[in-house]
Design a protein around this motif. Structure first.
Motif, PDB file in Angstrom:
ATOM      1  N   GLU A  37       0.831  -1.204   0.000  1.00 19.52           N
ATOM      2  CA  GLU A  37       0.000   0.000   0.000  1.00 19.52           C
ATOM      3  C   GLU A  37       0.869   1.259   0.000  1.00 19.52           C
ATOM      4  N   ALA A  38       2.015   1.212   0.682  1.00 23.71           N
ATOM      5  CA  ALA A  38       2.905   2.378   0.700  1.00 23.71           C
ATOM      6  C   ALA A  38       3.586   2.578  -0.648  1.00 23.71           C
ATOM      7  N   PHE A  39       3.847   1.503  -1.370  1.00 23.66           N
ATOM      8  CA  PHE A  39       4.504   1.607  -2.673  1.00 23.66           C
ATOM      9  C   PHE A  39       3.558   2.115  -3.768  1.00 23.66           C
ATOM     10  N   ALA A  40       2.261   2.118  -3.510  1.00 23.90           N
ATOM     11  CA  ALA A  40       1.305   2.584  -4.524  1.00 23.90           C
ATOM     12  C   ALA A  40       1.357   4.102  -4.627  1.00 23.90           C
ATOM     13  N   ASN A  41       2.506   4.607  -5.043  1.00 27.18           N
ATOM     14  CA  ASN A  41       2.762   6.041  -5.095  1.00 27.18           C
ATOM     15  C   ASN A  41       3.541   6.329  -6.367  1.00 27.18           C
ATOM     16  N   GLU A  42       3.087   7.341  -7.100  1.00 24.78           N
ATOM     17  CA  GLU A  42       3.747   7.671  -8.360  1.00 24.78           C
ATOM     18  C   GLU A  42       5.170   8.160  -8.138  1.00 24.78           C
ATOM     19  N   LYS A  43       5.431   8.845  -7.055  1.00 27.83           N
ATOM     20  CA  LYS A  43       6.765   9.388  -6.809  1.00 27.83           C
ATOM     21  C   LYS A  43       7.784   8.259  -6.603  1.00 27.83           C
ATOM     22  N   VAL A  44       7.379   7.212  -5.884  1.00 27.56           N
ATOM     23  CA  VAL A  44       8.300   6.100  -5.625  1.00 27.56           C
ATOM     24  C   VAL A  44       8.700   5.433  -6.934  1.00 27.56           C
ATOM     25  N   PHE A  45       7.697   5.126  -7.753  1.00 25.65           N
ATOM     26  CA  PHE A  45       8.006   4.467  -9.024  1.00 25.65           C
ATOM     27  C   PHE A  45       8.631   5.444 -10.014  1.00 25.65           C
ATOM     28  N   GLY A  46       8.395   6.754  -9.810  1.00 29.17           N
ATOM     29  CA  GLY A  46       9.087   7.726 -10.644  1.00 29.17           C
ATOM     30  C   GLY A  46      10.589   7.666 -10.435  1.00 29.17           C
ATOM     31  N   VAL A  47      11.018   7.532  -9.153  1.00 26.30           N
ATOM     32  CA  VAL A  47      12.450   7.417  -8.854  1.00 26.30           C
ATOM     33  C   VAL A  47      13.023   6.131  -9.450  1.00 26.30           C
ATOM     34  N   SER A  49      11.869   4.369 -12.010  1.00 28.71           N
ATOM     35  CA  SER A  49      11.893   4.394 -13.470  1.00 28.71           C
ATOM     36  C   SER A  49      13.007   5.311 -13.982  1.00 28.71           C
ATOM     37  N   GLU A  50      13.248   6.440 -13.329  1.00 27.73           N
ATOM     38  CA  GLU A  50      14.328   7.335 -13.761  1.00 27.73           C
ATOM     39  C   GLU A  50      15.694   6.650 -13.596  1.00 27.73           C
ATOM     40  N   THR A  51      15.879   5.971 -12.474  1.00 27.30           N
ATOM     41  CA  THR A  51      17.148   5.260 -12.265  1.00 27.30           C
ATOM     42  C   THR A  51      17.343   4.170 -13.311  1.00 27.30           C
ATOM     43  N   LEU A  52      16.267   3.423 -13.576  1.00 26.21           N
ATOM     44  CA  LEU A  52      16.362   2.351 -14.560  1.00 26.21           C
ATOM     45  C   LEU A  52      16.608   2.916 -15.956  1.00 26.21           C
ATOM     46  N   TYR A  53      15.960   4.031 -16.266  1.00 25.20           N
ATOM     47  CA  TYR A  53      16.147   4.649 -17.591  1.00 25.20           C
ATOM     48  C   TYR A  53      17.593   5.103 -17.777  1.00 25.20           C
ATOM     49  N   THR A  54      18.178   5.669 -16.725  1.00 28.51           N
ATOM     50  CA  THR A  54      19.564   6.127 -16.807  1.00 28.51           C
ATOM     51  C   THR A  54      20.519   4.953 -17.048  1.00 28.51           C
ATOM     52  N   LEU A  55      20.272   3.847 -16.380  1.00 28.14           N
ATOM     53  CA  LEU A  55      21.142   2.675 -16.547  1.00 28.14           C
ATOM     54  C   LEU A  55      20.997   2.058 -17.932  1.00 28.14           C
ATOM     55  N   LEU A  56      19.773   2.077 -18.459  1.00 26.33           N
ATOM     56  CA  LEU A  56      19.556   1.479 -19.782  1.00 26.33           C
ATOM     57  C   LEU A  56      20.122   2.337 -20.896  1.00 26.33           C
ATOM     58  N   GLN A  57      20.409   3.611 -20.627  1.00 25.37           N
ATOM     59  CA  GLN A  57      21.009   4.468 -21.637  1.00 25.37           C
ATOM     60  C   GLN A  57      22.464   4.083 -21.917  1.00 25.37           C
ATOM     61  N   HIS A 109       2.170   2.787 -14.343  1.00 21.06           N
ATOM     62  CA  HIS A 109       1.851   3.372 -15.646  1.00 21.06           C
ATOM     63  C   HIS A 109       2.199   4.863 -15.682  1.00 21.06           C
ATOM     64  N   MET A 110       1.869   5.608 -14.642  1.00 18.56           N
ATOM     65  CA  MET A 110       2.117   7.044 -14.630  1.00 18.56           C
ATOM     66  C   MET A 110       3.618   7.365 -14.559  1.00 18.56           C
ATOM     67  N   SER A 111       4.400   6.488 -13.964  1.00 19.04           N
ATOM     68  CA  SER A 111       5.840   6.729 -13.881  1.00 19.04           C
ATOM     69  C   SER A 111       6.575   6.323 -15.151  1.00 19.04           C
ATOM     70  N   GLY A 112       5.890   5.637 -16.068  1.00 20.14           N
ATOM     71  CA  GLY A 112       6.534   5.219 -17.308  1.00 20.14           C
ATOM     72  C   GLY A 112       7.321   3.945 -17.194  1.00 20.14           C
ATOM     73  N   LEU A 113       7.195   3.242 -16.069  1.00 21.28           N
ATOM     74  CA  LEU A 113       7.943   2.002 -15.894  1.00 21.28           C
ATOM     75  C   LEU A 113       7.448   0.900 -16.832  1.00 21.28           C
ATOM     76  N   ASP A 114       6.160   0.937 -17.201  1.00 25.62           N
ATOM     77  CA  ASP A 114       5.642  -0.082 -18.115  1.00 25.62           C
ATOM     78  C   ASP A 114       6.309   0.013 -19.487  1.00 25.62           C
ATOM     79  N   ASP A 115       6.640   1.226 -19.925  1.00 25.11           N
ATOM     80  CA  ASP A 115       7.342   1.370 -21.202  1.00 25.11           C
ATOM     81  C   ASP A 115       8.762   0.817 -21.120  1.00 25.11           C
ATOM     82  N   LEU A 116       9.415   1.011 -19.990  1.00 24.59           N
ATOM     83  CA  LEU A 116      10.754   0.451 -19.822  1.00 24.59           C
ATOM     84  C   LEU A 116      10.714  -1.085 -19.809  1.00 24.59           C
TER      85      LEU A 116
END
Length: 1167
Positions: A37-47, A49-57, A109-116
């Motif tokens: 329930e605490a993880f159901a937050n866009e900010k958490v998954f935003g962090v 997804s950004e970290t994962l996106y940086t590594l995949l670059q 979905h809102m953090s863009g992790l599904d696209d990654l």
């Protein structure tokens, strides 16, 4: 965070049974639910997804090991959070309401992790994360169904509206019927006195009728079970529970998941499924990871069917290989469900996933068959031709229905199985209609019972009969030009490598087999055996020389035919029955693959079985909860049996009629028109039959086979009048003779009166069964059971003190006889089997080894090797064939056997007696030597880095021993390697030799995939084998090897210097020795002189060759009984290092090096 969010099942292994540990488990689950329930937050998954996106670059060459580790940890964290189960008590949400899981998906979905995630699934450089990605996707769609996602955001179709209207109308009719029922139950006026009524014809506890104290409107619900305590169903008999039902998520979540599925199918599906499949085949994945593959196959192929079917999007999983992969998994899951009973529910759940994947493959093929594209339809026809041709794909539904177990498999599994069977039959029926003849593969397991060879009768061995037989055989061989077919050449095996019979005695048996084939006028078979025996025993040209002419072979066959060969004596009458039972148990199984013309109606007949009909009726009980399609599938199968096959009597069963009565009396029966019509049809057929057959009402109590159905509808046959029965016609004279003989011998106290009457009857063609049936028909005996043949030793289990004293006295009386066990069996009062007597003698300590009870073969000292019952010995016959060139050293081997078997002759000849004692001591020490060799093999494997597989094998043996001690069930247990290391070890020849050494059986045929622990191995044997595999045992072996390290200048050092010689030099020396002996016949002293130089060469290297050759010998032998471990191989010859004349004769008596022969060179320590 990855460790904190790990699934509770992964930490505890399973749901604990202990209350305290179970409390801790539930507490951990509650913590995880709070984390989710605490993880159901866009900010958490935003962090994240950004970290994962940086590594995949970063390119793959720029990434550090820490970068890859961080990517893996992010994927594992997402996996762990998605894996947390929902709390049903806290989340009491209705459909279309957002749950915690929905909120989590929306944050992803809102953090863009599904696209990654889609990028990881499609990128070629990121294929190492394929299994992680598939696991995350499966958890994302955990609560979804393909049908709901396809229809998300779309207007309802006309069919959906019509279906909803029908469901609403059914509910309305049911409510109105219940309202009318309540109205009828209420009287027109209130009455304080409900009334008492006597129910005539229905008895109470006493002799009087039942008195009913309620209103008549409630009488139809009356039952004798009212007021009784409900019997509790044992846990092991309770039906398996269905998994939690699916719920409909919020609309926005369903829309985003639908778009995800569309993009995934177009860009990722084929590539990701290929990578995952390769990883599973190469066993690069973890245990049970194939379940994610099966789920993805069934889910996304179902979504593709509903969302405008495109075959190219699922081409990777639409192949025969996919069918084969799923079929193998279903078979494996079923076997594991039977063997691993504690985890049967988990294996059943995995088998359900595999079944849904198989069903989806069939649905996709059916969808391809209706495509407008000709190429797609052609591809569907190719796939259907393959799955309909192979027997495994046709039989899978029959097997699953027949083996359905409601205590382990839930109702949803049965529903999918029934629907899949309906679809398969419909496709098969449509496929057969367009073809006149359909050829399919057929496999038949042919079982042959090994029977002893029948000795020719006296009439067959008369000179006139032999001349006539030889004329026919010679004419047949000349007609074929002495050419043999490939089957005869390959099937001619003149000796048995696994037999305990010495090789020289097998040579005589091979000659007897040639003679038997000639007597039965099978000339080509006799010629094939002769040529095969020539390759095994080439010395002395006993079976002809290597360059023999066809006419010379013909003359040799004639000499064998007319020769009086020594044959084994017939078995004793008392032991004939037991030996026959043992022989009948030995069956030779072979799988024959052939092609046959397929008949759809004959295939449907295989469903006419109570074990298959029963699961259909079990599912029909919940007809009100079933979907209309499920009820249609059930009704269609029952219609095929009752109408197409005209076996409606198969459904004449009381429980079926109770179910039909419930359907017909249902207030909303109009919603089940198909079921109502079929139920009325079956009931009408039954009452029409009951008018002709007054026993039909009794037949309702039993499930009926096809034969019982035929008798019930066409009339009952009397005993012995059925099809295929051989009923003898008895004349009045024969009946009077039987009656007279029976009355005379009825009180004679013979053990088996039927066996006594058979030789006394004038009609010698009567069988035991016919005589017994006639005695029952004449009323002389009440039942066939009264004349049942008693099997010896099967009913007596316990030993009394008197029986033990009698056994001890008989053993003391016959311990010096030639056949100790045979004499005891004749004299013992309580008849028992041979095996039980041997076990009792061993347990009482009267004998220390079962070989002491073997029958001794005593020979006449005046004529060595000659049997008193035979006219010619083997040596005389061989000398006659070879013109007196039979080797004299053969007598040395026979003298050795005489010394070992005859105590009197041992006193007469001191030197052979010493050698016989030495051989006996070698046999006594054989068990120790084999254990030592086994420890050496274990030590060698540990040096090769196989400590893990050896520990796994030891645990398997100990676990099997525990299970057999607890449950008392002795069944073959498959050894299933679950890790890559264990699988690699199972494929190595050295590890397989160890498995055979300890008694593990290799796969019998292509139907078996795993090695199996035989059912014959007792727990003590299993624990003994496991103890040898322990590290302490091979440490002892290593210490023994170190203790044997030689000192400089010692004889052992000299012997090890000889070990440096190559194998080729030793083989050449051995061949030169045997060739020299073959060309000339030296005297005893010359033999000793000639042998000395070769001994000097070979004696030093004998230990090494002994171990090497012994290893090669044991590689081909599987020991299933530890009692036989102490027996030496019959196919060995001893070239001792002591160099005496007796050992020389032993070596010379063995044949030279040949392809079908194994040579064991031992170094006897004789200081």
């Amino acid at each position: 965070m990855v460790n904190l969010t790990q699934p509770a099942l992964l930490c505890f292994g399973k749901v604990p049974d202990d209350p305290t540990v179970r409390h801790h488990f539930l507490e951990v689950v509650s913590y995880l639910q709070a984390y989710k329930e605490a993880f159901a937050n866009e900010k958490v998954f935003g962090v994240l997804s950004e970290t994962l996106y940086t590594l995949l670059q970063l390119d793959w060459d720029q990434r550090q090991e820490e970068d890859n580790l961080l990517i893996e940890r992010i994927l594992l964290l997402v996996r762990n959070v998605l894996h947390v189960p929902a709390d049903p008590y806290e989340e009491k949400n209705v459909d279309d309401d957002a749950s915690v899981h929905d909120k989590l998906l929306w944050a992803i979905h809102m953090s863009g992790l599904d696209d990654l995630i889609k990028f990881l699934a499609s990128a070629q450089s990121e294929q190492q994360w394929s299994m992680h990605v598939l696991e995350v996707i499966s958890l994302m769609f955990r609560d979804q169904t393909p049908e709901l996602l396809v229809s998300a955001g779309q207007a309802r179709s006309a069919q959906e509206k019509q279906r909803d209207a029908q469901e609403l109308e059914a509910l309305r009719q049911k409510e109105q019927a219940e309202k009318r029922s309540r109205t009828l139950q209420r009287g027109t006026r209130h009455s304080r006195f409900g009334g008492s009524y006597v129910v005539q014809g229905l008895k109470s506890i006493g002799e009087k009728d039942v008195i009913y104290h309620r209103g008549l409107h409630n009488f139809k619900n009356y039952t004798h079970d009212e007021g009784k305590a409900v019997r509790r169903v044992p846990k092991r008999k309770q039906h398996a529970r269905d998994s939690e039902g699916k719920r409909r998520s919020a609309l926005n979540v369903r829309l985003f998941l639908r778009e995800f599925c569309v993009d995934f199918l177009e860009n990722c599906y084929n590539r990701l499924m290929y990578l995952v499949k390769e990883g599973l085949i190469r066993e690069q994945a973890q245990q049970h990871d194939e379940t994610y593959y099966l789920w993805a196959l069934s889910f996304f192929m179902a979504f593709n069917r509903g969302n405008g079917f495109r075959a190219d999007l699922v081409s990777e999983t639409m192949s025969i290989r996919a069918f084969h992969f799923i079929e193998r998994n279903i078979t494996n899951y079923y076997e594991m469900m039977l063997t691993d009973r504690k985890e049967a529910t988990s294996w059943s759940r995995r088998m359900h996933l595999a079944l849904k994947a198989y069903q989806e493959l069939l649905l996709t093929v059916n969808e391809m068959d209706r495509s407008r594209d000709e190429n797609i339809r052609q591809s569907a026809n190719v796939i259907k031709s393959n799955i309909f041709y192979l027997m495994e794909y046709r039989e899978i539904f029959l097997t699953l229905l027949r083996k359905f177990d409601e205590t382990k498999q839930p109702r949803t599994f049965l529903r999918d199985l029934v629907e899949s069977t309906h679809l398969f039959l419909r496709m098969l029926e449509r496929f057969c209609k367009g073809r006149n003849n359909l050829v399919v593969q057929k496999k038949r397991v042919k079982r042959k019972k090994s029977k002893g060879r029948k000795n020719p009768t006296a009439a067959e061995t008369t000179p006139e009969a032999l001349e006539e037989t030889w004329g026919a055989v010679a004419e047949e061989l000349r007609a074929t030009g002495f050419q043999l077919s490939e089957a005869l050449t390959e099937g001619a095996v003149p000796f048995d490598a696994a037999s305990e019979t010495p090789l020289e005695e097998q040579r005589t048996e091979a000659m007897v087999r040639v003679q038997d084939a000639l007597l039965n006028r099978r000339g080509p078979e006799a010629l094939g055996l002769l040529r095969a025996a020539r390759e095994v025993w080439p010395e002395g040209d006993v079976f002809g020389s290597a360059d023999v002419e066809p006419e010379e072979e013909l003359e040799l066959l004639k000499q064998i035919l007319i020769a009086n060969l020594p044959r084994p004596p017939p078995p004793e009458p008392g032991m004939e029955e037991e030996d026959g039972e043992l022989e009948e148990e030995e069956e030779l199984e072979s799988v024959r693959v052939s092609e046959t013309e397929f008949n759809f109606l004959d295939f449907i007949k295989r469903f006419a079985n109570p074990n298959i009909v029963r699961p259909y009726l079990l599912l029909l009980r919940s007809y009100s909860q079933n979907s209309p399609h499920t009820n249609h599938c059930i009704t269609r199968m029952l219609h095929r049996l009752a109408v197409d096959l005209k076996m409606d009597a198969l459904l004449f069963q009381l429980s079926v009629f109770c179910l039909f009565n419930k359907i017909l009396g249902d207030p909303v029966a109009t919603a089940y028109k198909e079921l109502v019509t079929f139920a009325k049809f079956v009931l009408n057929r039954f009452f029409a039959l009951a008018a002709k057959n007054n026993k039909a009402f009794v037949e309702l109590l039993f499930w009926k086979s096809v034969g019982a159905v035929r008798e019930m509808t066409e009339g009952y046959s009397k005993p012995g009048e059925g099809e295929g029965s051989k009923k003898a016609k008895w004349t009045p004279e024969e009946e009077d003779e039987l009656r007279t003989l029976y009355v005379e011998h009825r009180d004679s106290e013979v053990p088996d009166i039927v066996e006594t009457l058979l030789p006394l009857l004038s009609n010698t063609t009567l069988t035991r069964r016919q005589v017994v049936a006639q005695l029952v028909a004449m009323g002389l005996v009440d039942s066939v059971k009264d004349l049942k043949k008693q099997r010896k030793g099967t009913r007596i289990v316990l030993w009394t003190e008197e029986q033990e004293e009698e056994l001890q006295m008989l053993f003391e009386e016959f311990r010096d006889s030639d056949d100790v066990l045979g004499n005891i069996l004749k004299k013992v009062t309580a008849k028992r089997s041979r095996a039980r007597l041997v076990d009792k003698l061993l347990s009482m300590g009267l004998v220390s080894d079962r070989r002491e009870l073997h029958k001794k073969r005593r020979r006449n000292p005046n004529a060595p090797g000659k049997s008193a019952a035979m006219g010619m010995t083997e040596e005389e016959f061989l000398a006659d064939l070879t013109g007196g060139l039979t080797e004299e050293p053969m007598d040395g081997d026979e003298e050795e056997e005489e010394e070992e078997e005859s105590e009197g002759e041992e006193m007469a000849r001191q030197a052979p007696a010493a050698r016989g004692k030495k051989s006996w001591m070698a046999e006594r020490e054989s068990m120790v030597e084999k254990n030592a060799s086994l420890r050496t093999m274990v030590y060698t494997l540990r040096q090769e880095g196989m400590s893990g597989p050896l520990l796994w094998l030891q645990n398997c043996l100990n676990r099997t021993a525990d299970d057999r001690e607890e449950e008392g069930l002795f069944q073959p247990v498959p050894i299933v390697p679950l890790t890559e290391e264990n699988e690699d070890a199972m494929e190595k020849k050295s590890f397989q030799r160890l498995l055979r050494k300890i008694g593990v059986r290799a796969p019998a045929d292509e139907q078996e995939s795993f090695w199996r622990i035989p059912a014959q191995m007792r727990p003590s044997q299993l624990r003994g084998a496991a103890e040898v595999l322990s590290p302490s045992q091979d440490a002892l072996a290593a210490g023994a090897e170190e203790s044997e390290q030689p000192t400089p200048g010692s004889p052992i050092q000299e012997r090890q210097q000889g070990e440096a010689d190559s194998h080729e030099q030793r083989a050449q020396a051995l061949r030169a020795l045997l060739l020299a002996r073959k060309m000339k016949q030296p005297s005893a002293s010359a033999e000793h002189t000639d042998f000395t130089p070769v001994e000097d060469i070979d004696s030093d290297s004998a230990p090494e060759r002994s171990s090497e050759t012994n290893t090669s010998t044991k590689r081909r032998r599987v020991m299933l009984d530890s009692d036989e471990d102490g027996e030496d191989s019959p196919l060995t010859m001893d070239l001792g290092a002591d160099g005496d004349a007796d050992s020389d004769r032993e070596a010379h008596s063995a044949p030279a090096k040949r392809k079908r022969q194994r040579v064991l060179i031992d170094d006897d320590e004789d200081d």
